[in-house]
Motif scaffolding. Sequence first.
Motif, mmCIF file in Angstrom:
data_model
loop_
_atom_site.group_PDB
_atom_site.id
_atom_site.type_symbol
_atom_site.label_atom_id
_atom_site.label_comp_id
_atom_site.label_asym_id
_atom_site.label_seq_id
_atom_site.Cartn_x
_atom_site.Cartn_y
_atom_site.Cartn_z
ATOM 1 N N ASP A 1 2.030 2.088 3.028
ATOM 2 C CA ASP A 1 1.000 2.571 3.943
ATOM 3 C C ASP A 1 0.147 1.412 4.465
ATOM 4 O O ASP A 1 0.066 0.349 3.845
ATOM 5 N N LYS A 2 -0.489 1.658 5.620
ATOM 6 C CA LYS A 2 -1.426 0.675 6.155
ATOM 7 C C LYS A 2 -2.617 1.391 6.780
ATOM 8 O O LYS A 2 -2.558 2.603 7.039
ATOM 9 N N PHE A 3 -3.686 0.650 7.009
ATOM 10 C CA PHE A 3 -4.879 1.202 7.653
ATOM 11 C C PHE A 3 -4.966 0.698 9.084
ATOM 12 O O PHE A 3 -4.667 -0.470 9.368
ATOM 13 N N ILE B 1 -1.752 -1.726 1.699
ATOM 14 C CA ILE B 1 -3.007 -1.202 1.136
ATOM 15 C C ILE B 1 -2.814 -0.535 -0.223
ATOM 16 O O ILE B 1 -3.769 0.004 -0.792
ATOM 17 N N TYR B 2 -1.578 -0.612 -0.770
ATOM 18 C CA TYR B 2 -1.387 -0.089 -2.126
ATOM 19 C C TYR B 2 -2.288 -0.821 -3.114
ATOM 20 O O TYR B 2 -2.673 -0.290 -4.148
ATOM 21 N N ASP C 1 -5.428 1.142 -3.163
ATOM 22 C CA ASP C 1 -5.256 2.425 -3.851
ATOM 23 C C ASP C 1 -5.313 2.272 -5.364
ATOM 24 O O ASP C 1 -5.534 3.235 -6.082
ATOM 25 N N GLU D 1 -10.699 5.676 2.490
ATOM 26 C CA GLU D 1 -10.740 5.989 3.927
ATOM 27 C C GLU D 1 -11.548 7.252 4.202
ATOM 28 O O GLU D 1 -12.249 7.342 5.214
ATOM 29 N N LYS E 1 -7.966 5.136 9.853
ATOM 30 C CA LYS E 1 -6.943 6.135 9.538
ATOM 31 C C LYS E 1 -5.811 5.451 8.775
ATOM 32 O O LYS E 1 -5.507 4.275 8.977
ATOM 33 N N ARG E 2 -5.211 6.237 7.888
ATOM 34 C CA ARG E 2 -4.081 5.768 7.102
ATOM 35 C C ARG E 2 -2.799 6.061 7.870
ATOM 36 O O ARG E 2 -2.579 7.185 8.332
ATOM 37 N N LYS F 1 1.036 6.386 7.378
ATOM 38 C CA LYS F 1 2.044 6.541 6.334
ATOM 39 C C LYS F 1 3.325 5.825 6.744
ATOM 40 O O LYS F 1 3.771 5.911 7.889
#
Length: 420
Positions: free
Chosen positions: A2-4, A394-395, A398, A405, A416-417, A419
């Motif tokens: 995932d990324k932002f 972005i793990y 997490d 977010e 926003k994330r 996926k």
Amino acid sequence: MDKFSIEGPSRIRGEVEISGSKNSSLPILAATLLFNKPVVIKNLPRVKDINTMINLLRSLGSKIILSKDRRIAKIHNKTKLKTFASYSLVKTMRGSILVLGPLISKYYKSKISLPGGCLIGARPINYHLDSLKKLGMSYVLKDGYIIAKSKGKLKGTTIKFPKLTVGATENSIIAACLAKGTTILKNCAIEPEIKDLTNFLNSAGAKISWIGRTCKIVGINTLNPTEYSVMADRIEAGTFCVAATLAKGNLKISNFDPKIINTEMGLLKKFGAKIKVHKEKIFIKGPEKIRFIKKIKTKEYPGVATDLQSQIMVLMCKANGKGSITENIFENRFMHVAELRRLGAKIDVKNNQAHIYGNTKFIGAELMSSDLRASVSLVLAAMVSKGKSIINRIYHLDRGYENIEHKLKKIGVKIKRIKQ
């Protein structure tokens, strides 16, 4: 992965509720291996590192029931536990070494993989091994595993740590709880998370007391059932305090004891933040212009936390002047610098010192996370950049920040994330 996506600049307003402390929950969960009787741990943060520790405990045989929101764990070790912690479970988290102390103390043997985690420095485990050896553990390192045993109960002794070490202090305290006789630990780290661990153990009948940096543990035979609520996360609270200072914010930070970040709040006031505290709340307003501070040094608690260094560096980039940060805890904790430069920061690094040239006008860019706290510094910088930034991998975030977010959206950040 995932990324932002973050669209800046933001000016933040509203309230943030601080989650339970990751760095407190991990040793407390590890310490539950000492128990035969039921334990209830409350206020756990919903982050990956906690999931990893729970999976590790389950692999050892712990019976764990999580509440629907995963904030409460009921743990009951009815039968003898396994003593093998595999690489597949340990590789992502440095804190997994904390199961070594309780396994040796309770079952007199353990085989545990050498741990993984963020690439921010050596973080040697020799301090853990040396102190447990003084308590009566013997070990060999073979094929990436620590193979350890003891001849029956560990024996209380006096140990002086050669340097302040959070993890080894925690491991030694946990192990000494069931040792025979009295253990005196000198030159201990005294981070609030360590005091939270000892409060938890004392709530179950352990005999642990503190005088300054000396910890005395009188060994007992068994621990009692207990319910305990983990302290709130001071690094998350500090991060949102920095965010408010950075983004001309007006924030109410709740569910948190302000006293444990007095040092950092004092620093933020020097940057120009206006801060009021009331019981378990912080009210913080950021300045229109951020003042510069000439020199900042990270230090063991109660000094400036290394886990807030990268966030404070972003503040210095926006401050009206030139300053420096000296990193005294980890030798490889400037990996965010290259990414901040991609946004327009002017930072020179020499050894453990970063020289930051202020008045930076951040422009959005694509960025790469390298470790947990570096990741959040990129989020803060993107938040006050002009245009869009993408933050990859972005793990890392997490692992230590719960629903970051969602919390940022709630206070006005366009994030926003995405996926993958």
